[in-house]
Design an enzyme around this catalytic site. Structure first.
Site, PDB file in Angstrom:
ATOM      1  N   VAL A  14      -5.478 -13.261  -0.501  1.00 41.29           N
ATOM      2  CA  VAL A  14      -5.894 -14.351  -1.381  1.00 41.29           C
ATOM      3  C   VAL A  14      -5.771 -13.967  -2.860  1.00 41.29           C
ATOM      4  CG1 VAL A  14      -8.366 -13.725  -1.294  1.00 41.29           C
ATOM      5  CG2 VAL A  14      -7.679 -16.086  -1.738  1.00 41.29           C
ATOM      6  N   ILE A  15      -6.041 -12.721  -3.186  1.00 36.64           N
ATOM      7  CA  ILE A  15      -5.984 -12.337  -4.611  1.00 36.64           C
ATOM      8  C   ILE A  15      -4.548 -12.391  -5.118  1.00 36.64           C
ATOM      9  CG2 ILE A  15      -6.281 -10.411  -6.228  1.00 36.64           C
ATOM     10  CD1 ILE A  15      -8.918  -9.772  -4.928  1.00 36.64           C
TER      11      ILE A  15
ATOM     12  N   TYR B 246      -2.089  -9.245  16.436  1.00 37.47           N
ATOM     13  CA  TYR B 246      -2.170  -8.241  15.371  1.00 37.47           C
ATOM     14  C   TYR B 246      -3.366  -7.313  15.604  1.00 37.47           C
ATOM     15  CZ  TYR B 246      -3.121  -6.381  10.656  1.00 37.47           C
ATOM     16  OH  TYR B 246      -3.380  -5.558   9.578  1.00 37.47           O
TER      17      TYR B 246
ATOM     18  N   GLY C 293       8.918  -4.775   2.692  1.00 39.37           N
ATOM     19  CA  GLY C 293       8.992  -3.833   1.574  1.00 39.37           C
ATOM     20  C   GLY C 293      10.273  -4.010   0.772  1.00 39.37           C
TER      21      GLY C 293
ATOM     22  N   ASP D 157      11.200   2.698   6.436  1.00 45.61           N
ATOM     23  CA  ASP D 157      10.818   1.293   6.266  1.00 45.61           C
ATOM     24  C   ASP D 157      12.033   0.438   6.612  1.00 45.61           C
ATOM     25  OD1 ASP D 157       8.427  -0.146   4.171  1.00 45.61           O
ATOM     26  OD2 ASP D 157      10.102  -1.327   4.938  1.00 45.61           O
TER      27      ASP D 157
ATOM     28  N   LEU E  61      12.412  -2.581   5.517  1.00 44.24           N
ATOM     29  CA  LEU E  61      12.567  -3.528   4.398  1.00 44.24           C
ATOM     30  C   LEU E  61      12.378  -4.984   4.840  1.00 44.24           C
ATOM     31  CD1 LEU E  61      15.498  -1.862   2.390  1.00 44.24           C
ATOM     32  CD2 LEU E  61      13.031  -1.571   2.104  1.00 44.24           C
TER      33      LEU E  61
ATOM     34  N   ILE F 224       0.844  -1.199   0.000  1.00 47.48           N
ATOM     35  CA  ILE F 224       0.000   0.000   0.000  1.00 47.48           C
ATOM     36  C   ILE F 224       0.881   1.252   0.000  1.00 47.48           C
ATOM     37  CG2 ILE F 224      -1.714   1.314   1.325  1.00 47.48           C
ATOM     38  CD1 ILE F 224      -2.756  -1.459   2.359  1.00 47.48           C
TER      39      ILE F 224
ATOM     40  N   ARG G 108     -15.670 -11.902   0.686  1.00 47.26           N
ATOM     41  CA  ARG G 108     -14.869 -10.786   1.178  1.00 47.26           C
ATOM     42  C   ARG G 108     -15.261  -9.533   0.411  1.00 47.26           C
ATOM     43  NH1 ARG G 108     -14.101 -14.144   4.357  1.00 47.26           N
ATOM     44  NH2 ARG G 108     -12.172 -14.823   5.380  1.00 47.26           N
TER      45      ARG G 108
ATOM     46  N   LYS H 174      -3.509  -3.308  16.689  1.00 43.95           N
ATOM     47  CA  LYS H 174      -4.192  -2.292  15.870  1.00 43.95           C
ATOM     48  C   LYS H 174      -5.188  -1.515  16.724  1.00 43.95           C
ATOM     49  CE  LYS H 174      -2.489  -2.800  11.663  1.00 43.95           C
ATOM     50  NZ  LYS H 174      -1.599  -1.767  11.114  1.00 43.95           N
TER      51      LYS H 174
HETATM   52  P1  NAD Z   1       3.237  -4.618   3.535  1.00 47.69           P
HETATM   53  O1  NAD Z   1       3.861  -5.703   4.350  1.00 47.69           O
HETATM   54  O2  NAD Z   1       3.425  -4.648   2.068  1.00 47.69           O
HETATM   55  O3  NAD Z   1       3.690  -3.187   4.078  1.00 47.69           O
HETATM   56  C1  NAD Z   1       4.138  -2.956   5.393  1.00 47.69           C
HETATM   57  C2  NAD Z   1       5.495  -2.266   5.301  1.00 47.69           C
HETATM   58  O4  NAD Z   1       5.938  -1.970   6.629  1.00 47.69           O
HETATM   59  C3  NAD Z   1       6.573  -3.147   4.656  1.00 47.69           C
HETATM   60  O5  NAD Z   1       7.231  -2.396   3.656  1.00 47.69           O
HETATM   61  C4  NAD Z   1       7.505  -3.490   5.798  1.00 47.69           C
HETATM   62  O6  NAD Z   1       8.845  -3.659   5.364  1.00 47.69           O
HETATM   63  C5  NAD Z   1       7.321  -2.307   6.717  1.00 47.69           C
HETATM   64  N1  NAD Z   1       7.594  -2.592   8.134  1.00 47.69           N
HETATM   65  C6  NAD Z   1       7.164  -3.644   8.867  1.00 47.69           C
HETATM   66  N2  NAD Z   1       7.614  -3.550  10.125  1.00 47.69           N
HETATM   67  C7  NAD Z   1       8.334  -2.402  10.188  1.00 47.69           C
HETATM   68  C8  NAD Z   1       9.058  -1.770  11.217  1.00 47.69           C
HETATM   69  N3  NAD Z   1       9.135  -2.296  12.450  1.00 47.69           N
HETATM   70  N4  NAD Z   1       9.680  -0.601  10.948  1.00 47.69           N
HETATM   71  C9  NAD Z   1       9.626  -0.067   9.708  1.00 47.69           C
HETATM   72  N5  NAD Z   1       8.972  -0.625   8.688  1.00 47.69           N
HETATM   73  C10 NAD Z   1       8.324  -1.783   8.928  1.00 47.69           C
HETATM   74  O7  NAD Z   1       1.674  -4.646   3.892  1.00 47.69           O
HETATM   75  P2  NAD Z   1       0.473  -3.720   3.358  1.00 47.69           P
HETATM   76  O8  NAD Z   1      -0.603  -4.646   2.935  1.00 47.69           O
HETATM   77  O9  NAD Z   1       0.961  -2.668   2.446  1.00 47.69           O
HETATM   78  O10 NAD Z   1      -0.002  -3.071   4.736  1.00 47.69           O
HETATM   79  C11 NAD Z   1       0.155  -1.685   5.053  1.00 47.69           C
HETATM   80  C12 NAD Z   1      -0.626  -1.412   6.325  1.00 47.69           C
HETATM   81  O11 NAD Z   1      -2.030  -1.660   6.100  1.00 47.69           O
HETATM   82  C13 NAD Z   1      -0.227  -2.305   7.497  1.00 47.69           C
HETATM   83  O12 NAD Z   1      -0.262  -1.520   8.678  1.00 47.69           O
HETATM   84  C14 NAD Z   1      -1.310  -3.352   7.538  1.00 47.69           C
HETATM   85  O13 NAD Z   1      -1.486  -3.894   8.835  1.00 47.69           O
HETATM   86  C15 NAD Z   1      -2.522  -2.535   7.102  1.00 47.69           C
HETATM   87  N6  NAD Z   1      -3.627  -3.348   6.565  1.00 47.69           N
HETATM   88  C16 NAD Z   1      -3.502  -3.951   5.338  1.00 47.69           C
HETATM   89  C17 NAD Z   1      -4.583  -4.696   4.835  1.00 47.69           C
HETATM   90  C18 NAD Z   1      -4.521  -5.332   3.484  1.00 47.69           C
HETATM   91  O14 NAD Z   1      -5.561  -5.873   3.042  1.00 47.69           O
HETATM   92  N7  NAD Z   1      -3.401  -5.301   2.783  1.00 47.69           N
HETATM   93  C19 NAD Z   1      -5.752  -4.852   5.598  1.00 47.69           C
HETATM   94  C20 NAD Z   1      -5.820  -4.236   6.844  1.00 47.69           C
HETATM   95  C21 NAD Z   1      -4.764  -3.451   7.313  1.00 47.69           C
HETATM   96  C1  UD2 Z   2      -7.838 -10.290   6.080  1.00 48.22           C
HETATM   97  C2  UD2 Z   2      -6.463  -9.721   6.320  1.00 48.22           C
HETATM   98  C3  UD2 Z   2      -6.081  -9.841   7.758  1.00 48.22           C
HETATM   99  C4  UD2 Z   2      -7.147  -9.283   8.674  1.00 48.22           C
HETATM  100  C5  UD2 Z   2      -8.504  -9.900   8.336  1.00 48.22           C
HETATM  101  C6  UD2 Z   2      -9.600  -9.184   9.109  1.00 48.22           C
HETATM  102  C7  UD2 Z   2      -5.022  -9.946   4.388  1.00 48.22           C
HETATM  103  C8  UD2 Z   2      -3.944 -10.730   3.725  1.00 48.22           C
HETATM  104  N1  UD2 Z   2      -5.463 -10.439   5.543  1.00 48.22           N
HETATM  105  O1  UD2 Z   2      -7.836 -11.695   6.293  1.00 48.22           O
HETATM  106  O2  UD2 Z   2      -4.880  -9.104   7.945  1.00 48.22           O
HETATM  107  O3  UD2 Z   2      -7.177  -7.880   8.527  1.00 48.22           O
HETATM  108  O4  UD2 Z   2      -8.811  -9.704   6.939  1.00 48.22           O
HETATM  109  O5  UD2 Z   2     -10.830  -9.761   8.892  1.00 48.22           O
HETATM  110  O6  UD2 Z   2      -5.449  -8.913   3.931  1.00 48.22           O
HETATM  111  N2  UD2 Z   2      -7.811 -18.398   1.073  1.00 48.22           N
HETATM  112  C9  UD2 Z   2      -7.836 -19.523   0.271  1.00 48.22           C
HETATM  113  N3  UD2 Z   2      -6.677 -19.920  -0.339  1.00 48.22           N
HETATM  114  C10 UD2 Z   2      -5.503 -19.241  -0.183  1.00 48.22           C
HETATM  115  C11 UD2 Z   2      -5.482 -18.075   0.629  1.00 48.22           C
HETATM  116  C12 UD2 Z   2      -6.658 -17.685   1.247  1.00 48.22           C
HETATM  117  O7  UD2 Z   2      -8.879 -20.166   0.122  1.00 48.22           O
HETATM  118  O8  UD2 Z   2      -4.478 -19.655  -0.769  1.00 48.22           O
HETATM  119  C13 UD2 Z   2      -9.068 -17.946   1.707  1.00 48.22           C
HETATM  120  C14 UD2 Z   2      -8.966 -17.749   3.198  1.00 48.22           C
HETATM  121  O9  UD2 Z   2      -9.152 -18.962   3.893  1.00 48.22           O
HETATM  122  C15 UD2 Z   2     -10.108 -16.754   3.417  1.00 48.22           C
HETATM  123  C16 UD2 Z   2     -10.110 -15.916   2.136  1.00 48.22           C
HETATM  124  O10 UD2 Z   2      -9.390 -16.681   1.172  1.00 48.22           O
HETATM  125  O11 UD2 Z   2     -11.329 -17.433   3.529  1.00 48.22           O
HETATM  126  C17 UD2 Z   2      -9.441 -14.559   2.295  1.00 48.22           C
HETATM  127  O12 UD2 Z   2      -8.158 -14.781   2.892  1.00 48.22           O
HETATM  128  P1  UD2 Z   2      -7.087 -13.598   3.105  1.00 48.22           P
HETATM  129  O13 UD2 Z   2      -5.965 -14.200   3.855  1.00 48.22           O
HETATM  130  O14 UD2 Z   2      -6.815 -12.915   1.820  1.00 48.22           O
HETATM  131  O15 UD2 Z   2      -7.847 -12.513   3.977  1.00 48.22           O
HETATM  132  P2  UD2 Z   2      -8.693 -12.597   5.329  1.00 48.22           P
HETATM  133  O16 UD2 Z   2     -10.006 -11.943   5.027  1.00 48.22           O
HETATM  134  O17 UD2 Z   2      -8.714 -13.946   5.902  1.00 48.22           O
END
Ligand code: NAD
Ligand code: UD2
Length: 309
Positions: free
Chosen positions: A190-191, A146, A39, A34, A36, A15, A214, A150
């Protein structure tokens, strides 16, 4: 446009790097902090003179203070985003996922930086509200370190808001997807897993019957909201869900990927994951009330962009 940079913690991740691109494109200067751990520098346009990269940890209070000094605002995305990693190693992930937030609050107080946009998660609701559109008042049930980190981060940001004038814009993301999401762990989104495996012709595992749903949100649409939260005169009070209030099943998702690629590899159904939420969908009335909704990138268009990236 302000000369002061925007600090993006976690800016080398999925993100974060999409946000950094958008900030640079509109003329902002950007500072990324970051470590890394997830990232990659390859996600960032390192030769852009308006980008400064600081490699380091948000758990390092002194470094966070130096990173915050002189910034106009902060987007706090750094975290260990894997829920499973927090279950396996709660002590270490707490440093990133909670202490990092607290360090940031202190640094912002010290340097009188007010605006902070924070990435919270639908995980704070646990299984509550499952099967309905989940609104922000749904009882919180953080079932993992986690989610607890949050929710605690949200509470501390609100405290610093009341006590020290911080302006926290708190978003609870549902399922974000798009280019640069790392598919390498079984707990990745999952995507990202399904599209990578489909493109490589590798078998796909569905946990359970594939009827679980989802609320998928494309990363570029999320970035628009993050920019609005940076620019808003006032931040929305409380936390705001980010989702479309739309349920897409894994079966529907696979069908769309199959259509775009002209076929799918073998799809195997395994046992459901313990604790897996069956249906997760955001009530987004607060989002609509406080933000201009982006023009929605359809799942199909988002998948196409991801497959072409
Ligand atoms: P990501 O892992 O790609 O990004 C997180 C970044 O934070 C990485 O670049 C990692 O290197 C860095 N990082 C981790 N620990 C660190 C530390 N201690 N110090 C400095 N940098 C650190 O994941 P993302 O999906 O881009 O997630 C970004 C934010 O959004 C996160 O806070 C995550 O919890 C939140 N979030 C993401 C999703 C989602 O669907 N992707 C859903 C809910 C919340
Ligand atoms: C998402 C977030 C998690 C948390 C949660 C809150 C991600 C990666 N995870 O979990 O951080 O915020 O929402 O509700 O964004 N699945 C398969 N096959 C695979 C992988 C996944 O069937 O290879 C299924 C999995 O069991 C689930 C669905 O796909 O039913 C979505 O899984 P996910 O890990 O992408 O996300 P989720 O919603 O469990």
């Amino acid at each position: 446009m302000s000369e002061q940079p925007i600090l993006v913690t976690g800016g080398a991740g999925f993100i974060g790097s999409n946000l950094v691109d958008a900030l640079l494109a509109r003329g902002n200067s950007v500072r990324v902090l970051d470590n890394l751990s997830m990232g990659k520098l390859a996600n960032l346009p390192m030769d852009n003179p308006r980008l400064t990269f600081i490699e380091g940890d948000v758990a390092d209070a002194g470094l966070v203070s130096r990173a915050v000094a002189g910034c106009a605002a902060v987007v706090h995305l750094a975290a260990v985003a894997s829920v499973q990693a927090s279950v396996d190693d709660p002590v270490s992930t707490h440093q990133s996922n909670f202490i990092g937030t607290l360090n940031l609050c202190e640094a912002m107080r010290e340097h009188a930086v007010r605006r902070v946009v924070f990435a919270s998660s639908a995980a704070v609701y646990g299984n509550n509200g499952e099967g309905q559109a989940i609104d922000e008042n749904t009882a919180k049930s953080p079932l993992t370190p986690y989610a607890a980190d949050k929710l605690a981060s949200e509470h501390y940001l609100q405290f610093y808001g009341r006590q020290h004038g911080l302006e926290p814009a708190i978003f609870r993301f549902f399922n974000i997807f798009g280019p640069r999401q790392d598919p390498s762990s079984p707990y990745s989104g999952v995507i990202s897993i399904f599209t990578q495996r489909a493109q490589q012709g590798l078998p796909i595992s569905v946990f359970g019957d594939g009827e679980q749903t989802r609320d998928f949100f494309f990363v570029a649409d999320l970035v628009e909201l993050l920019l609005q939260a940076l620019d808003a005169q006032q931040v929305a009070p409380g936390a705001v869900n980010v989702g479309w209030n739309e349920a897409v099943s894994l079966k529907q998702l696979l069908a769309q990927i199959g259509e775009l690629l002209g076929g799918l590899p073998a799809v195997t159904h395994l046992d459901g994951r313990p604790g897996d939420i069956r249906h997760s969908r955001a009530d987004n009335r607060r989002l609509i009330e406080h933000y201009r909704l982006p023009v929605q990138t359809s799942l199909r268009d988002g998948l196409a962009a991801l497959l072409n990236s």
